[in-house]
Scaffold this active site. Structure first.
Site, PDB file in Angstrom:
ATOM      1  N   CYS A  67       0.817  -1.223   0.000  1.00  0.00           N
ATOM      2  CA  CYS A  67       0.000   0.000   0.000  1.00  0.00           C
ATOM      3  C   CYS A  67       0.844   1.263   0.000  1.00  0.00           C
ATOM      4  O   CYS A  67       1.650   1.492   0.896  1.00  0.00           O
ATOM      5  CB  CYS A  67      -0.939  -0.014   1.205  1.00  0.00           C
ATOM      6  SG  CYS A  67      -1.956   1.470   1.339  1.00  0.00           S
ATOM      7  N   ARG A  70      -0.192   4.587   2.989  1.00  0.00           N
ATOM      8  CA  ARG A  70      -0.104   4.319   4.426  1.00  0.00           C
ATOM      9  C   ARG A  70       0.130   5.527   5.321  1.00  0.00           C
ATOM     10  O   ARG A  70       0.078   5.411   6.541  1.00  0.00           O
ATOM     11  CB  ARG A  70       0.979   3.258   4.687  1.00  0.00           C
ATOM     12  CG  ARG A  70       0.543   1.876   4.281  1.00  0.00           C
ATOM     13  CD  ARG A  70       1.643   0.863   4.565  1.00  0.00           C
ATOM     14  NE  ARG A  70       2.599   0.751   3.476  1.00  0.00           N
ATOM     15  CZ  ARG A  70       3.788   0.151   3.583  1.00  0.00           C
ATOM     16  NH1 ARG A  70       4.171  -0.346   4.743  1.00  0.00           N
ATOM     17  NH2 ARG A  70       4.587   0.053   2.525  1.00  0.00           N
ATOM     18  N   TRP A 238      -9.308   5.565  -0.133  1.00  0.00           N
ATOM     19  CA  TRP A 238      -9.857   6.121  -1.368  1.00  0.00           C
ATOM     20  C   TRP A 238      -8.968   5.674  -2.509  1.00  0.00           C
ATOM     21  O   TRP A 238      -7.866   5.158  -2.302  1.00  0.00           O
ATOM     22  CB  TRP A 238      -9.945   7.652  -1.295  1.00  0.00           C
ATOM     23  CG  TRP A 238      -8.672   8.300  -0.839  1.00  0.00           C
ATOM     24  CD1 TRP A 238      -7.532   8.503  -1.578  1.00  0.00           C
ATOM     25  CD2 TRP A 238      -8.385   8.778   0.492  1.00  0.00           C
ATOM     26  NE1 TRP A 238      -6.559   9.077  -0.791  1.00  0.00           N
ATOM     27  CE2 TRP A 238      -7.057   9.269   0.469  1.00  0.00           C
ATOM     28  CE3 TRP A 238      -9.128   8.857   1.678  1.00  0.00           C
ATOM     29  CZ2 TRP A 238      -6.458   9.818   1.602  1.00  0.00           C
ATOM     30  CZ3 TRP A 238      -8.517   9.412   2.795  1.00  0.00           C
ATOM     31  CH2 TRP A 238      -7.202   9.886   2.749  1.00  0.00           C
ATOM     32  N   GLU A 243      -5.281   3.213 -10.366  1.00  0.00           N
ATOM     33  CA  GLU A 243      -5.922   1.910 -10.120  1.00  0.00           C
ATOM     34  C   GLU A 243      -7.078   1.714 -11.107  1.00  0.00           C
ATOM     35  O   GLU A 243      -7.338   0.615 -11.575  1.00  0.00           O
ATOM     36  CB  GLU A 243      -6.467   1.824  -8.692  1.00  0.00           C
ATOM     37  CG  GLU A 243      -5.412   1.929  -7.619  1.00  0.00           C
ATOM     38  CD  GLU A 243      -6.022   1.747  -6.236  1.00  0.00           C
ATOM     39  OE1 GLU A 243      -6.365   2.767  -5.609  1.00  0.00           O
ATOM     40  OE2 GLU A 243      -6.185   0.585  -5.813  1.00  0.00           O
TER      41      GLU A 243
HETATM   42  N1  ARG Z   1      -6.827  -1.827  -6.953  1.00  0.00           N
HETATM   43  C1  ARG Z   1      -8.150  -2.142  -6.445  1.00  0.00           C
HETATM   44  C2  ARG Z   1      -9.191  -1.627  -7.421  1.00  0.00           C
HETATM   45  O1  ARG Z   1      -8.866  -1.024  -8.390  1.00  0.00           O
HETATM   46  C3  ARG Z   1      -8.397  -1.521  -5.093  1.00  0.00           C
HETATM   47  C4  ARG Z   1      -7.358  -1.829  -4.022  1.00  0.00           C
HETATM   48  C5  ARG Z   1      -7.409  -0.908  -2.833  1.00  0.00           C
HETATM   49  N2  ARG Z   1      -7.162   0.445  -3.240  1.00  0.00           N
HETATM   50  C6  ARG Z   1      -7.193   1.518  -2.416  1.00  0.00           C
HETATM   51  N3  ARG Z   1      -6.979   2.685  -2.937  1.00  0.00           N
HETATM   52  N4  ARG Z   1      -7.443   1.389  -1.135  1.00  0.00           N
HETATM   53  O2  ARG Z   1     -10.375  -1.773  -7.250  1.00  0.00           O
END
Ligand code: ARG
Length: 362
Positions: A67, A70, A238, A243
């Site tokens: 992560c 953090r 968030w 991602e």
């Molecule tokens: N990578 C995952 C997604 O695209 C989520 C993982 C957690 N991500 C976060 N920002 N807490 O759905």
């Protein structure tokens, strides 16, 4: 499964660390250690106080090597849901989780913790990978929706759920209590924030008809604190823009939108060397960040997230703790070498409390 000896020594180690961080007195720590020990000898269980549970969940985030977010570990909000028994009660707690975490777009990092494992048995399992996720259907004309959800979608259909068949059908919650059959529940639309993807300069990207939900709530990992395992402990932060823009919407085995983006932008795709994929990727990611901002939903770009991670590294060294990390995950999937993380090395050592993958419930 942990042996009794493991559990006791992990519990002791956790209490000592937790109480040191919470600045408890020597007396309080010793008294609590004695209490934990005698209760464990009596009935082989350890009951964490709500305060220990809360701080343990925060430590687990702090120790999450993959992560980048953090820095904010100590702001995690914790719901102690260990007393909940029935699938209906658990559903209500999950709906509350979605609402509290979403907070009208000002997303709050949040975890809801259900009953711990007892004699290696999980009293609660949430079958979903994330509480909010889009279905994926295999059809004669290829996959509709999220290819990453095909296996779980099949389970939902087998349990009697029916989706609309769009590319963005929200999957139901699937909750299993003990050895009972799992139960599914549709999530009310009103509590789910979703963001339509638009571009600040290229209105034609609306034609992608892309969207994403605002809050990523991981629900299939287990939380381990002081030798105790919580198989159902959904948590969220968030999103970092990449991602969604560089993975969920871009990966060839996910929504695979780069060819369409390139076409809508009129890019020359006749050879790879025009870097049309890279150009499409940048614009798709700008669109994701712009759309979340416009919708009032929290999101962070990868450059800012890397700077925040640098502050986390600094804070940790000030606190006398070593930062562990998984470099392959910490680097963002776009322009990684523009961040300091790329040029650093991290020790991928597992420190507990932590969150772990576990066997699928289905
Ligand atoms: N990578 C995952 C997604 O695209 C989520 C993982 C957690 N991500 C976060 N920002 N807490 O759905």
């Amino acid at each position: 499964m942990n042996t009794k000896l493991d559990i006791m020594s992990e519990a002791e180690q956790f209490i000592i660390e937790c109480y040191r961080e919470l600045e408890k007195t020597e007396e309080e720590t010793t008294a609590r250690l004695l209490q934990v020990k005698s209760r464990f000898e009596q009935n082989s269980t350890i009951d964490l106080t709500s305060e220990e549970l809360e701080h343990g969940a925060k430590m687990a985030w702090r120790n999450s090597n993959k992560c980048i977010g953090r820095l904010f570990w100590n702001t995690l909000r914790v719901a102690d849901a260990r007393h909940l028994e029935t699938a209906d009660e658990i559903r209500d707690a999950l709906f509350s989780h979605i609402e509290f975490a979403t907070n009208g777009g000002r997303i709050r990092p949040f975890i809801t913790i259900f009953k711990p494992e007892q004699d290696g048995q999980a009293p609660v399992r949430i079958w979903n990978h994330q509480l909010l996720r889009y279905a994926g259907y295999e059809t004669d004309s290829g996959i509709v929706g999220d290819p990453g959800s095909v296996a779980f979608t099949k389970e939902c259909l087998a349990l009697g759920w029916k989706g609309q068949g769009t590319a963005y059908d929200l999957l139901p919650l699937v909750i299993q209590v003990g050895g009972e059959l799992p139960v599914w529940y549709e999530i009310p639309d009103e509590i789910v924030m979703q963001v339509p993807i638009t571009h600040p300069e290229y209105p034609q990207l609306e034609k992608l008809d892309a969207r994403w939900y605002a809050v990523p709530i991981i629900s299939d990992m287990k939380l381990e604190i002081g030798g105790i395992t919580f198989p159902a402990a959904p948590f969220n932060g968030w999103y970092m823009g990449t991602e969604i823009g560089a993975r969920n919407l871009a990966d060839e085995n996910r929504y695979n939108m780069l060819p369409k983006v390139a076409e809508l932008l009129g890019l020359d795709t006749s050879t790879q060397a025009t870097l049309w994929k890279d150009r499409a990727l940048v614009e798709l990611n700008r669109a994701v960040l712009h759309s979340f901002k416009t919708a009032g939903a929290s999101i962070v770009d990868h450059h800012t997230a890397a700077q925040q991670f640098k502050r986390f590294e600094h804070n940790e060294s000030t606190a006398g703790r070593e930062v562990t990390g998984d470099w392959t995950w910490l680097i963002p999937p776009m322009s990684p070498a523009t961040t300091h993380i790329f040029h650093n090395q991290y020790k991928n050592k597992i420190v507990k409390p932590n969150y772990f993958y576990q066997e699928k419930a289905y």
